[in-house]
Design a protein around this motif. Structure first.
Motif, PDB file in Angstrom:
ATOM      1  N   LEU A  32       0.831  -1.196   0.000  1.00 46.10           N
ATOM      2  CA  LEU A  32       0.000   0.000   0.000  1.00 46.10           C
ATOM      3  C   LEU A  32       0.867   1.247   0.000  1.00 46.10           C
ATOM      4  N   SER A  33       0.432   2.268  -0.725  1.00 48.74           N
ATOM      5  CA  SER A  33       1.112   3.563  -0.666  1.00 48.74           C
ATOM      6  C   SER A  33       0.390   4.451   0.348  1.00 48.74           C
ATOM      7  N   ASP A  34       1.035   5.518   0.754  1.00 47.13           N
ATOM      8  CA  ASP A  34       0.496   6.359   1.820  1.00 47.13           C
ATOM      9  C   ASP A  34      -0.810   7.017   1.396  1.00 47.13           C
ATOM     10  N   PHE A  35      -1.629   7.332   2.368  1.00 48.04           N
ATOM     11  CA  PHE A  35      -2.891   8.034   2.137  1.00 48.04           C
ATOM     12  C   PHE A  35      -3.151   8.956   3.327  1.00 48.04           C
TER      13      PHE A  35
ATOM     14  N   TYR B  78      -9.549  10.996   7.246  1.00 51.97           N
ATOM     15  CA  TYR B  78      -9.972  11.425   8.579  1.00 51.97           C
ATOM     16  C   TYR B  78     -10.940  10.407   9.158  1.00 51.97           C
ATOM     17  N   ASP B  79     -10.822  10.167  10.481  1.00 51.96           N
ATOM     18  CA  ASP B  79     -11.715   9.205  11.104  1.00 51.96           C
ATOM     19  C   ASP B  79     -12.987   9.867  11.620  1.00 51.96           C
ATOM     20  N   GLN B  80     -13.824   9.100  12.276  1.00 54.17           N
ATOM     21  CA  GLN B  80     -15.124   9.576  12.730  1.00 54.17           C
ATOM     22  C   GLN B  80     -15.031  10.657  13.813  1.00 54.17           C
ATOM     23  N   ASP B  81     -13.852  10.844  14.364  1.00 51.99           N
ATOM     24  CA  ASP B  81     -13.641  11.912  15.350  1.00 51.99           C
ATOM     25  C   ASP B  81     -12.911  13.111  14.760  1.00 51.99           C
ATOM     26  N   GLY B  82     -12.690  13.071  13.435  1.00 52.36           N
ATOM     27  CA  GLY B  82     -12.004  14.172  12.768  1.00 52.36           C
ATOM     28  C   GLY B  82     -10.498  14.114  12.884  1.00 52.36           C
ATOM     29  N   LYS B  83      -9.955  13.031  13.390  1.00 48.18           N
ATOM     30  CA  LYS B  83      -8.503  12.896  13.536  1.00 48.18           C
ATOM     31  C   LYS B  83      -7.889  12.411  12.226  1.00 48.18           C
ATOM     32  N   PRO B  84      -6.750  12.961  11.827  1.00 41.82           N
ATOM     33  CA  PRO B  84      -6.103  12.507  10.588  1.00 41.82           C
ATOM     34  C   PRO B  84      -5.589  11.082  10.717  1.00 41.82           C
ATOM     35  N   VAL B  85      -5.754  10.320   9.662  1.00 41.15           N
ATOM     36  CA  VAL B  85      -5.296   8.930   9.624  1.00 41.15           C
ATOM     37  C   VAL B  85      -4.517   8.737   8.331  1.00 41.15           C
ATOM     38  N   SER B  86      -3.344   8.158   8.439  1.00 42.94           N
ATOM     39  CA  SER B  86      -2.518   7.858   7.265  1.00 42.94           C
ATOM     40  C   SER B  86      -2.020   6.435   7.387  1.00 42.94           C
ATOM     41  N   LEU B  87      -1.260   5.991   6.412  1.00 41.64           N
ATOM     42  CA  LEU B  87      -0.711   4.637   6.472  1.00 41.64           C
ATOM     43  C   LEU B  87       0.182   4.477   7.694  1.00 41.64           C
TER      44      LEU B  87
ATOM     45  N   TYR C 113      -5.855  -4.154  14.122  1.00 42.91           N
ATOM     46  CA  TYR C 113      -6.786  -3.031  14.043  1.00 42.91           C
ATOM     47  C   TYR C 113      -7.662  -3.174  12.797  1.00 42.91           C
ATOM     48  N   PHE C 114      -8.682  -2.322  12.715  1.00 41.08           N
ATOM     49  CA  PHE C 114      -9.668  -2.402  11.640  1.00 41.08           C
ATOM     50  C   PHE C 114      -9.951  -1.000  11.100  1.00 41.08           C
ATOM     51  N   ALA C 115     -10.217  -0.921   9.785  1.00 39.05           N
ATOM     52  CA  ALA C 115     -10.514   0.371   9.153  1.00 39.05           C
ATOM     53  C   ALA C 115     -11.566   0.162   8.070  1.00 39.05           C
ATOM     54  N   SER C 116     -12.630   0.963   8.126  1.00 40.47           N
ATOM     55  CA  SER C 116     -13.682   0.930   7.110  1.00 40.47           C
ATOM     56  C   SER C 116     -13.701   2.277   6.397  1.00 40.47           C
ATOM     57  N   VAL C 117     -13.603   2.253   5.075  1.00 43.11           N
ATOM     58  CA  VAL C 117     -13.441   3.471   4.282  1.00 43.11           C
ATOM     59  C   VAL C 117     -14.694   3.693   3.440  1.00 43.11           C
ATOM     60  N   THR C 118     -15.305   4.865   3.550  1.00 42.93           N
ATOM     61  CA  THR C 118     -16.491   5.148   2.754  1.00 42.93           C
ATOM     62  C   THR C 118     -16.138   5.392   1.293  1.00 42.93           C
ATOM     63  N   VAL C 119     -16.998   4.922   0.392  1.00 40.66           N
ATOM     64  CA  VAL C 119     -16.820   5.206  -1.033  1.00 40.66           C
ATOM     65  C   VAL C 119     -17.689   6.393  -1.456  1.00 40.66           C
ATOM     66  N   ASP C 120     -18.372   7.008  -0.483  1.00 41.78           N
ATOM     67  CA  ASP C 120     -19.215   8.176  -0.758  1.00 41.78           C
ATOM     68  C   ASP C 120     -18.864   9.305   0.207  1.00 41.78           C
ATOM     69  N   PRO C 121     -17.653   9.859   0.084  1.00 43.38           N
ATOM     70  CA  PRO C 121     -17.244  10.899   1.026  1.00 43.38           C
ATOM     71  C   PRO C 121     -18.054  12.188   0.914  1.00 43.38           C
TER      72      PRO C 121
ATOM     73  N   HIS D  94       3.964  -4.987   6.993  1.00 44.31           N
ATOM     74  CA  HIS D  94       4.742  -4.364   5.919  1.00 44.31           C
ATOM     75  C   HIS D  94       3.836  -3.725   4.872  1.00 44.31           C
ATOM     76  N   LYS D  95       2.546  -3.616   5.190  1.00 44.15           N
ATOM     77  CA  LYS D  95       1.536  -2.990   4.317  1.00 44.15           C
ATOM     78  C   LYS D  95       1.303  -3.792   3.039  1.00 44.15           C
ATOM     79  N   ARG D  96       1.531  -5.095   3.115  1.00 41.76           N
ATOM     80  CA  ARG D  96       1.278  -5.982   1.982  1.00 41.76           C
ATOM     81  C   ARG D  96      -0.071  -6.665   2.169  1.00 41.76           C
ATOM     82  N   ILE D  97      -0.753  -6.973   1.069  1.00 39.61           N
ATOM     83  CA  ILE D  97      -2.062  -7.632   1.129  1.00 39.61           C
ATOM     84  C   ILE D  97      -1.845  -9.133   1.292  1.00 39.61           C
ATOM     85  N   ARG D  98      -2.446  -9.697   2.343  1.00 39.58           N
ATOM     86  CA  ARG D  98      -2.243 -11.117   2.617  1.00 39.58           C
ATOM     87  C   ARG D  98      -3.520 -11.959   2.511  1.00 39.58           C
TER      88      ARG D  98
END
Length: 232
Positions: free
Chosen positions: A66-69, A72-81, A123-131, A194-198
């Motif tokens: 994965l490359s960096d991104f 923002y989470d549900q509390d408005g905090k920035p989230v990156s890789l 950990y877990f992350a759910s990303v909206t496709v309708d921002p 290592h940010k690889r898809i397994r």
């Protein structure tokens, strides 16, 4: 949540918590000789560097990662890789006003997140496709139906970043097909430290959710072996 969905969620949680997974059994019954690592998904290339195995020089492999991104989470905090450094994490794509599949998928993620609540590696992350509709406020409201938020981030941001993360990062579909119509993957996506898809798993299929739980254990075992042997 319907009565049927609640019963299914409870069954999944019981299966995850109460039954030792078959893969975990393989890891512990006869030690390291029974261990087989998970595959690494995505394109691969040979590096110019090598490593030695039993006296032979073996070319190193460059795996898709994965490359960096920046979201923002549900509390408005920035989230990156970087937020997931040294962590195993499970990701999925959804949108809050999805009529059926997303709720079922996220109910299953909630069960997994509860099962791993005390583990600092997972950990877990759910990303909206309708921002455009799923603002930070909308995500915060949506999360009230789930129990495992300390381990689980709901992410929004700009469409370009999200769709690039889906297509180029996780190698799954994500696009707007029309008014309130989205094409997106129902997969739960397992990423290693290592940010690889397994692994790819149907987020609505009971057996896949249980298999994902087992294969998280495999990744943890893999990390422990790597710490013992840097050349692993």
């Amino acid at each position: 949540m319907s009565k049927i969905s609640l019963i299914k969620k409870i069954l999944i949680l019981v299966m995850i918590l109460a039954l030792p997974g078959f893969l975990y059994y393989l890891l512990t019954v006869k030690g390291q000789n029974r261990y087989h690592p998970l595959p690494v998904f995505g394109p691969k290339a040979l590096a110019k560097t090598t490593h030695r195995v039993k006296g032979k020089d073996i070319p190193d492999t460059i795996y898709h990662a994965l490359s960096d991104f920046h979201l923002y989470d549900q509390d408005g905090k920035p989230v990156s890789l970087k937020s997931f450094d040294n962590k195993i994490f499970v990701a999925n794509f959804f949108y809050t006003h999805c009529p059926t599949v997303c709720n079922e998928m996220n109910n299953n993620v909630d069960s997994l997140a509860q099962a791993w609540a005390k583990n600092k590696m997972v950990y877990f992350a759910s990303v909206t496709v309708d921002p455009e509709r799923d603002s930070i406020k909308a995500l915060r409201s949506y999360t009230k139906k789930f129990a495992s938020l300390p381990k689980w981030s709901f992410l929004t941001g700009d469409t370009t970043t999200i769709y690039h993360l889906a297509r180029q990062g996780f190698l799954v579909n994500a696009l707007k097909a029309g008014n309130d119509d989205y094409i997106y993957s129902d997969k739960l996506l397992l990423s290693d430290q290592h940010k690889r898809i397994r692994g790819y798993y149907s987020g609505t299929k009971f057996t896949d959710v249980v298999r994902l739980n087992d294969e998280i254990k495999v990744l943890i075992k893999e990390e422990l072996l790597a710490r013992e042997d840097p050349l692993y």
